[in-house]
Write a protein that holds these residues in place. Structure first.
Motif, PDB file in Angstrom:
ATOM      1  N   ALA B  26       0.206   0.756 -48.110  1.00 60.42           N
ATOM      2  CA  ALA B  26       0.595   2.544 -47.946  1.00 60.42           C
ATOM      3  C   ALA B  26       1.485   3.243 -48.418  1.00 60.42           C
ATOM      4  O   ALA B  26       2.213   2.666 -49.956  1.00 60.42           O
ATOM      5  CB  ALA B  26      -0.574   3.194 -46.637  1.00 60.42           C
ATOM      6  N   GLY B  28       4.169   0.839 -47.883  1.00 63.92           N
ATOM      7  CA  GLY B  28       4.800  -0.546 -48.088  1.00 63.92           C
ATOM      8  C   GLY B  28       5.904  -0.834 -47.900  1.00 63.92           C
ATOM      9  O   GLY B  28       7.070  -1.527 -48.129  1.00 63.92           O
ATOM     10  N   THR B  29       6.225   0.813 -47.026  1.00 65.24           N
ATOM     11  CA  THR B  29       8.045   0.206 -46.065  1.00 65.24           C
ATOM     12  C   THR B  29       8.198  -0.871 -44.934  1.00 65.24           C
ATOM     13  O   THR B  29       9.079  -1.174 -44.979  1.00 65.24           O
ATOM     14  CB  THR B  29       8.079   1.700 -45.417  1.00 65.24           C
ATOM     15  OG1 THR B  29       7.448   1.992 -43.997  1.00 65.24           O
ATOM     16  CG2 THR B  29       8.892   3.253 -46.104  1.00 65.24           C
ATOM     17  N   MET B  32       6.394  -4.057 -48.754  1.00 63.69           N
ATOM     18  CA  MET B  32       7.044  -4.500 -49.444  1.00 63.69           C
ATOM     19  C   MET B  32       8.584  -5.517 -49.015  1.00 63.69           C
ATOM     20  O   MET B  32       9.005  -6.449 -49.941  1.00 63.69           O
ATOM     21  CB  MET B  32       7.344  -2.855 -50.501  1.00 63.69           C
ATOM     22  CG  MET B  32       6.269  -3.045 -51.432  1.00 63.69           C
ATOM     23  SD  MET B  32       5.470  -3.560 -52.285  1.00 63.69           S
ATOM     24  CE  MET B  32       6.318  -4.302 -53.511  1.00 63.69           C
ATOM     25  N   VAL B  33       9.185  -4.971 -47.998  1.00 64.12           N
ATOM     26  CA  VAL B  33       9.553  -6.384 -47.606  1.00 64.12           C
ATOM     27  C   VAL B  33       9.747  -7.542 -47.645  1.00 64.12           C
ATOM     28  O   VAL B  33      10.346  -7.798 -47.466  1.00 64.12           O
ATOM     29  CB  VAL B  33      10.362  -5.194 -45.867  1.00 64.12           C
ATOM     30  CG1 VAL B  33      11.305  -6.210 -44.894  1.00 64.12           C
ATOM     31  CG2 VAL B  33      11.079  -3.901 -45.949  1.00 64.12           C
ATOM     32  N   SER B  96      14.489   6.950 -42.648  1.00 66.33           N
ATOM     33  CA  SER B  96      15.857   7.906 -43.941  1.00 66.33           C
ATOM     34  C   SER B  96      15.323   8.490 -44.325  1.00 66.33           C
ATOM     35  O   SER B  96      13.768   7.982 -44.520  1.00 66.33           O
ATOM     36  CB  SER B  96      16.984   6.746 -44.694  1.00 66.33           C
ATOM     37  OG  SER B  96      15.637   6.455 -45.263  1.00 66.33           O
ATOM     38  N   PRO B  97      16.002   9.508 -44.803  1.00 68.08           N
ATOM     39  CA  PRO B  97      14.312  11.019 -46.081  1.00 68.08           C
ATOM     40  C   PRO B  97      13.439   9.860 -46.612  1.00 68.08           C
ATOM     41  O   PRO B  97      12.750   9.903 -46.955  1.00 68.08           O
ATOM     42  CB  PRO B  97      15.538  11.509 -46.748  1.00 68.08           C
ATOM     43  CG  PRO B  97      16.486  11.644 -45.908  1.00 68.08           C
ATOM     44  CD  PRO B  97      16.751  10.442 -45.680  1.00 68.08           C
ATOM     45  N   GLN B  98      14.294   8.892 -47.706  1.00 71.84           N
ATOM     46  CA  GLN B  98      13.604   8.110 -48.420  1.00 71.84           C
ATOM     47  C   GLN B  98      12.320   7.374 -47.897  1.00 71.84           C
ATOM     48  O   GLN B  98      11.314   6.613 -48.291  1.00 71.84           O
ATOM     49  CB  GLN B  98      14.143   6.527 -49.683  1.00 71.84           C
ATOM     50  CG  GLN B  98      15.242   7.225 -50.022  1.00 71.84           C
ATOM     51  CD  GLN B  98      16.726   7.699 -49.359  1.00 71.84           C
ATOM     52  OE1 GLN B  98      16.695   8.267 -48.400  1.00 71.84           O
ATOM     53  NE2 GLN B  98      17.346   7.345 -50.452  1.00 71.84           N
ATOM     54  N   ILE B  99      12.541   6.446 -46.540  1.00 71.16           N
ATOM     55  CA  ILE B  99      11.630   5.705 -45.815  1.00 71.16           C
ATOM     56  C   ILE B  99      10.733   7.276 -45.530  1.00 71.16           C
ATOM     57  O   ILE B  99       8.841   6.829 -45.202  1.00 71.16           O
ATOM     58  CB  ILE B  99      12.369   5.215 -44.634  1.00 71.16           C
ATOM     59  CG1 ILE B  99      13.430   4.158 -44.809  1.00 71.16           C
ATOM     60  CG2 ILE B  99      10.983   4.781 -43.561  1.00 71.16           C
ATOM     61  CD1 ILE B  99      12.951   3.330 -45.419  1.00 71.16           C
ATOM     62  N   ARG B 100      10.934   7.823 -45.039  1.00 68.42           N
ATOM     63  CA  ARG B 100      10.316   8.735 -44.406  1.00 68.42           C
ATOM     64  C   ARG B 100       9.143   9.767 -45.810  1.00 68.42           C
ATOM     65  O   ARG B 100       8.186  10.210 -45.120  1.00 68.42           O
ATOM     66  CB  ARG B 100      11.089  10.234 -43.817  1.00 68.42           C
ATOM     67  CG  ARG B 100      11.506   9.659 -42.383  1.00 68.42           C
ATOM     68  CD  ARG B 100      11.306  11.247 -41.759  1.00 68.42           C
ATOM     69  NE  ARG B 100      12.792  11.558 -41.892  1.00 68.42           N
ATOM     70  CZ  ARG B 100      14.497  11.553 -41.543  1.00 68.42           C
ATOM     71  NH1 ARG B 100      13.854  10.130 -41.526  1.00 68.42           N
ATOM     72  NH2 ARG B 100      14.778  12.037 -42.169  1.00 68.42           N
ATOM     73  N   ASN B 101       9.923   9.477 -46.602  1.00 65.13           N
ATOM     74  CA  ASN B 101       8.986   9.730 -47.533  1.00 65.13           C
ATOM     75  C   ASN B 101       8.119   9.047 -48.038  1.00 65.13           C
ATOM     76  O   ASN B 101       6.850   9.854 -48.822  1.00 65.13           O
ATOM     77  CB  ASN B 101       9.636  10.238 -49.021  1.00 65.13           C
ATOM     78  CG  ASN B 101      10.539  11.146 -49.069  1.00 65.13           C
ATOM     79  OD1 ASN B 101      10.051  12.500 -48.468  1.00 65.13           O
ATOM     80  ND2 ASN B 101      11.581  11.783 -49.664  1.00 65.13           N
ATOM     81  N   ARG B 102       7.604   7.950 -47.593  1.00 60.19           N
ATOM     82  CA  ARG B 102       7.179   6.635 -48.407  1.00 60.19           C
ATOM     83  C   ARG B 102       6.146   6.470 -46.947  1.00 60.19           C
ATOM     84  O   ARG B 102       4.605   6.447 -46.939  1.00 60.19           O
ATOM     85  CB  ARG B 102       7.500   6.205 -49.048  1.00 60.19           C
ATOM     86  CG  ARG B 102       7.830   5.772 -50.221  1.00 60.19           C
ATOM     87  CD  ARG B 102       6.575   5.998 -51.186  1.00 60.19           C
ATOM     88  NE  ARG B 102       5.906   5.187 -51.469  1.00 60.19           N
ATOM     89  CZ  ARG B 102       4.939   4.791 -51.941  1.00 60.19           C
ATOM     90  NH1 ARG B 102       4.345   5.920 -52.354  1.00 60.19           N
ATOM     91  NH2 ARG B 102       4.615   3.705 -51.519  1.00 60.19           N
ATOM     92  N   ARG B 180      22.851   3.643 -33.806  1.00 59.43           N
ATOM     93  CA  ARG B 180      22.875   4.862 -34.542  1.00 59.43           C
ATOM     94  C   ARG B 180      21.980   6.274 -34.587  1.00 59.43           C
ATOM     95  O   ARG B 180      21.189   5.579 -34.409  1.00 59.43           O
ATOM     96  CB  ARG B 180      24.274   4.729 -36.174  1.00 59.43           C
ATOM     97  CG  ARG B 180      22.681   3.878 -37.020  1.00 59.43           C
ATOM     98  CD  ARG B 180      23.987   4.047 -38.140  1.00 59.43           C
ATOM     99  NE  ARG B 180      23.476   3.039 -39.280  1.00 59.43           N
ATOM    100  CZ  ARG B 180      22.856   3.675 -40.268  1.00 59.43           C
ATOM    101  NH1 ARG B 180      23.608   4.936 -40.417  1.00 59.43           N
ATOM    102  NH2 ARG B 180      22.047   3.522 -41.327  1.00 59.43           N
ATOM    103  N   ALA B 182      21.064   7.381 -37.704  1.00 65.11           N
ATOM    104  CA  ALA B 182      19.644   6.950 -38.976  1.00 65.11           C
ATOM    105  C   ALA B 182      19.592   5.651 -39.171  1.00 65.11           C
ATOM    106  O   ALA B 182      20.118   5.079 -38.664  1.00 65.11           O
ATOM    107  CB  ALA B 182      20.453   7.173 -40.399  1.00 65.11           C
ATOM    108  N   MET B 183      18.224   5.163 -39.613  1.00 63.82           N
ATOM    109  CA  MET B 183      17.731   3.957 -40.074  1.00 63.82           C
ATOM    110  C   MET B 183      18.048   2.907 -38.919  1.00 63.82           C
ATOM    111  O   MET B 183      18.610   1.816 -38.942  1.00 63.82           O
ATOM    112  CB  MET B 183      18.678   3.582 -41.106  1.00 63.82           C
ATOM    113  CG  MET B 183      18.693   2.813 -42.056  1.00 63.82           C
ATOM    114  SD  MET B 183      17.092   2.915 -43.074  1.00 63.82           S
ATOM    115  CE  MET B 183      18.277   4.029 -43.957  1.00 63.82           C
TER     116      MET B 183
END
Ligand SMILES: Cc1cc2nc3c(=O)[nH]c(=O)nc-3n(C[C@H](O)[C@H](O)[C@H](O)COP(=O)(O)OP(=O)(O)OC[C@H]3O[C@@H](n4cnc5c(N)ncnc54)[C@H](O)[C@@H]3O)c2cc1C
Ligand code: FES
Ligand code: FES
Lengths: 155, 305
Positions: B26, B28-29, B32-33, B96-102, B180, B182-183
């Motif tokens: 879906a 891929g987060t 793809m890793v 992060s934003p990029q991860i939440r976007n996918r 921390r 983020a991430m």
């Protein structure tokens, strides 16, 4: 397999794409666009950030085949002709670039932030850049550059 | 390797039935890793991005939300932040934003990691997973979905269609401990919901057992104490020590291990503190609101504590 997609406004094709390959790899190795950087291949560093149909994503985590028929914008697509984008210009002027490896990703994330929120607060900037890592600058100059770009964009 | 890209839900189910060894992808987060690092070489990838039905959410007549498996965290936050506050709070802590976007809730369930952040929120909300194959559809409570570390009840020919969640009648909380902001993969996490309509308490433990799991005994204890003292109606302050005892019982429901992210002892301690705080915050919110929290159709209200 073959994929067809629009990159920076131009229709592109790539052949012999391996089915498990990332969009990042296809951009760099098959489409001659090395601006997006590969530093971690696991979504942690953001140096591979591109827009997929306008949304910032880590291109290392998008399968190339998933980009079939879609629109991708890379850092190479930021400038207009010979003019740097205001975000790029601000990074140059504020010394927000040292080795430069993280820069394409920071530019993409910053540009997206300012499009959504032209006048971000510092916490909003930090949140928007939380997916981008820089091992050189200590981030202060990057924050300066984002604030400067916001000031220019608003004018 | 094959790349299979169905363009409808019916085609996706047929494709999965014909290629049970195809790995769905879906956002891929997670997938793809694994591919990038050669940890996995599936016979085929089954791309779900082109299946429109998975990217939708809808509200049934009874108010229930049906969240398509392919809806991203960013959209949960933007479109359902007020309706599903617990899940949205968890979504805000993802990557992060990029991860939440996918990244998607369906992918989180598919990966079935004990550390998946949506799981404690879904557990506390008594959510259900809608699973489908060409053989038909079945609905599984989230608490019964996970069977072991990164294992679930999904059969090889099945896909996750959606998550069904009743918007809460009371306040919800999500707490996560990490190194921390983020991430961060959770060292441990806790989801909490007050269900004044059913006079129940919902709980979800993350990263402190082989699977995400509820703390049913602790939940029943707290709900029973609230009932016995008439607190659901009076909305009086929690009696001294009740939230602390609840935290202790949540801790007793966990079975963590030592790993690079934290020791078992730290996880247990953190859980008891998070559970105490979550219950206290939620109760404070319950005391001051109109009892209709989160169910007001305002999808943009912030649910941050
Ligand atoms: C940098 C980074 C940070 C992260 N931070 C967090 C975090 O803070 N919290 C957290 O919980 N997770 C985190 N993750 C993990 C990941 O983002 C989440 O698990 C996410 O929800 C996965 O969704 P996806 O759509 O990307 O899944 P994918 O990678 O596409 O798939 C994940 C799994 O689910 C299966 N799957 C997907 N959709 C379906 C479906 N409809 N039916 C059946 N199976 C399906 C896939 O086959 C695969 O096994 C992080 C990942 C990265 C790379
Ligand atoms: S290379 Fe994609 S996030 Fe680091
Ligand atoms: S300038 Fe070197 S990593 Fe950022």
């Amino acid at each position: 397999m073959r994929i067809e997609l629009t990159v920076n406004g131009t229709r592109r094709e790539a052949d012999d794409v391996w089915e498990g390959e990332s969009l990042l790899y296809a951009l760099r190795e098959r489409l001659g666009l090395p601006g997006s950087k590969n530093a971690c291949e696991q979504g942690e560093c953001g140096s591979c950030t591109v827009y997929l149909d306008g949304t910032p994503v880590c291109s290392c985590l998008v399968a190339a085949g998933q980009a079939q028929g879609r629109e991708v914008t890379t850092v190479e697509g930021l400038r207009e002709g010979d003019e740097l984008d205001p975000v790029q210009q601000a990074f140059v002027e504020k010394g927000a670039v040292q080795c430069g490896f993280c820069t394409p990703g920071f530019l993409m994330s910053t540009k997206d932030l300012l499009q959504r929120n032209p006048n971000p607060s510092d916490p909003e900037i930090r949140e928007a850049l939380a997916g981008n890592l820089c091992r050189c600058t200590g981030y202060e100059k990057i924050l300066d550059a984002v604030r400067a770009a916001a000031a220019v964009t608003q004018r | 390797m094959d790349f299979l890209a169905p363009t409808s839900w019916a085609e996706a189910l047929e494709t999965k039935a014909a290629h049970p060894d195809a790995l769905p992808v879906a956002g891929g987060t997670d997938v793809m890793v694994e591919l990038n690092f050669d940890h996995r070489r599936p016979a085929a990838l089954l791309d779900l991005n082109r299946v429109p039905e998975l990217q939708e959410w809808s509200r049934a007549d009874d108010g229930r939300i049906r969240l398509g498996a392919g809806v991203t965290y960013s959209r949960v936050i933007a479109e359902l932040g007020g309706t599903l506050p617990g899940l949205a709070m968890a979504a805000r802590t993802v990557g992060s934003p990029q991860i939440r976007n996918r990244g998607t809730v369906g992918g989180n369930l598919g990966a079935a990691s004990p550390a998946g952040d949506s799981h404690p929120a879904l557990l506390a909300a008594f959510a259900e997973v809608e699973i489908a194959s060409v053989r038909g559809t079945r609905v599984v409570p989230v608490a019964d979905f996970f069977t072991g570390v990164k294992r679930s009840v999904l059969e090889p020919d099945e896909l996750i269609a959606a998550v069904r969640i009743t918007p809460p009648a009371g306040p919800q909380q999500f707490c996560k401990i990490g190194t921390r902001n983020a991430m961060v993969i959770a060292v441990s996490a806790f989801g909490f919901a007050l269900h004044p309509d059913r006079r129940e308490v919902g709980t979800g433990i993350g990263s402190a057992a082989p699977t995400p799991r509820p703390a049913p005994e602790a939940a029943a204890f707290l709900a029973g104490e609230l009932e016995a003292a008439g607190l659901w109606d009076s909305r009086s302050p929690l009696p001294e020590g009740l939230a602390t005892e609840f935290g202790r019982r949540v801790r007793d429901a966990a079975a963590p291990i030592d790993d690079v992210r934290g020791s078992a002892a730290y996880r247990l301690h953190a859980l008891s503190v998070m559970a105490r705080r979550a219950a206290t915050w939620a109760w404070d919110a319950y005391r001051t609101d109109d009892g209709n929290d989160g169910n007001d159709g305002n999808d943009h209200r912030s649910a941050a504590a």
